[in-house]
Design a protein around this motif. Structure first.
Motif, PDB file in Angstrom:
ATOM      1  N   ILE A  78      38.852  49.364  30.547  1.00 54.40           N
ATOM      2  CA  ILE A  78      39.925  48.540  30.119  1.00 54.40           C
ATOM      3  C   ILE A  78      41.296  48.578  30.696  1.00 54.40           C
ATOM      4  CG2 ILE A  78      38.757  47.697  27.785  1.00 54.40           C
ATOM      5  CD1 ILE A  78      40.912  49.706  26.498  1.00 54.40           C
ATOM      6  N   ASN A  79      41.422  49.631  31.374  1.00 50.60           N
ATOM      7  CA  ASN A  79      42.669  49.665  32.298  1.00 50.60           C
ATOM      8  C   ASN A  79      42.239  49.917  33.414  1.00 50.60           C
ATOM      9  OD1 ASN A  79      41.677  52.587  31.900  1.00 50.60           O
ATOM     10  ND2 ASN A  79      43.754  53.318  31.735  1.00 50.60           N
ATOM     11  N   HIS A  80      43.151  49.954  34.500  1.00 47.42           N
ATOM     12  CA  HIS A  80      42.972  50.044  36.001  1.00 47.42           C
ATOM     13  C   HIS A  80      41.990  48.801  36.448  1.00 47.42           C
ATOM     14  CE1 HIS A  80      44.970  53.787  35.476  1.00 47.42           C
ATOM     15  NE2 HIS A  80      44.100  54.417  34.921  1.00 47.42           N
ATOM     16  N   ALA A  81      41.843  47.892  35.693  1.00 47.95           N
ATOM     17  CA  ALA A  81      40.818  46.867  35.893  1.00 47.95           C
ATOM     18  C   ALA A  81      41.496  45.900  37.237  1.00 47.95           C
ATOM     19  CB  ALA A  81      40.665  45.749  34.896  1.00 47.95           C
ATOM     20  N   GLN A  82      42.626  46.078  37.434  1.00 46.63           N
ATOM     21  CA  GLN A  82      43.070  45.136  38.809  1.00 46.63           C
ATOM     22  C   GLN A  82      42.719  45.993  40.124  1.00 46.63           C
ATOM     23  OE1 GLN A  82      45.178  46.436  36.265  1.00 46.63           O
ATOM     24  NE2 GLN A  82      45.809  44.264  35.289  1.00 46.63           N
ATOM     25  N   LEU A  83      42.556  47.232  39.922  1.00 45.59           N
ATOM     26  CA  LEU A  83      41.941  48.046  40.819  1.00 45.59           C
ATOM     27  C   LEU A  83      40.347  48.168  41.026  1.00 45.59           C
ATOM     28  CD1 LEU A  83      42.572  49.957  43.238  1.00 45.59           C
ATOM     29  CD2 LEU A  83      42.791  51.669  41.988  1.00 45.59           C
TER      30      LEU A  83
END
Length: 190
Positions: A78-83
């Motif tokens: 759910i985090n770093h999803a832009q990468l």
């Protein structure tokens, strides 16, 4: 672009035992739920901001069918999803060849939409995922052994600690033996 990883594993435990072990999988002596593996850290620190390079938060959704003895889990970051996005789907069911074993059919998808680095990020994500699958399986086997009343195999940390202690003991014994031999050696007269 998306990297796809299919896999299948077998655990030597009944579906009920594996189901119980699944819910007792943490703490896992083989794995943490973070990205902090030493081998991954340098690349992770280049890809992620330093303050969050070692933390990946995940969600897991589980569907359990006790009558048919299946469990399906869906996991994604759910985090770093832009990468990078790593998604996993596992189906736990009774092994078709041995009903006292459980098979896990696993699928994972690693995607990255950043131009120019997507292939490298996907390769990193896939390597990280495979490494964590291995650690998860070792942890599950560890918990299964405990549930089955067997002595679980030692973790790598425990084995290394024991080897270090044994080496210290052997070095001390060798030193004492050398001192003893030296004290019994004839002295040279001049």
């Amino acid at each position: 672009m998306v990297k796809y990883f299919p896999g299948q594993s077998v655990l030597r435990g009944s579906w009920d035992q594996v189901f119980t072990a699944f819910w007792q999988q943490y703490p896992n002596p083989y794995r943490h739920s973070t990205l902090g593996d030493q081998q991954d850290a340098p690349l992770a620190e280049r890809l992620f901001p330093a303050s969050v390079a070692h933390s990946v938060y995940i969600l897991e959704d589980s569907i359990v069918d006790p009558q048919n003895q299946t469990m399906i889990t869906f996991t994604w970051n759910i985090n770093h999803a832009q990468l990078m996005v790593v998604e996993e789907r596992c189906v736990y069911s009774v092994n078709s060849y041995n009903s006292s074993w459980t098979e896990i059919r696993r699928e994972a998808w690693v995607s990255c939409s950043l131009l120019g680095v997507s292939r490298a990020v996907q390769e990193f994500g896939l390597a990280w995922f495979k490494s964590n699958v291995t650690k998860t399986m070792k942890g599950c086997e560890y918990i299964l052994a405990k549930l089955q009343g067997e002595a679980p195999s030692k973790t790598l940390v425990e084995t290394a600690k024991e080897a270090k202690e044994k080496a210290k003991e052997m070095a001390l014994a060798a030193t004492e033996k050398a001192k003893d031999l030296a004290s019994k050696a004839p002295t040279k007269k001049q």
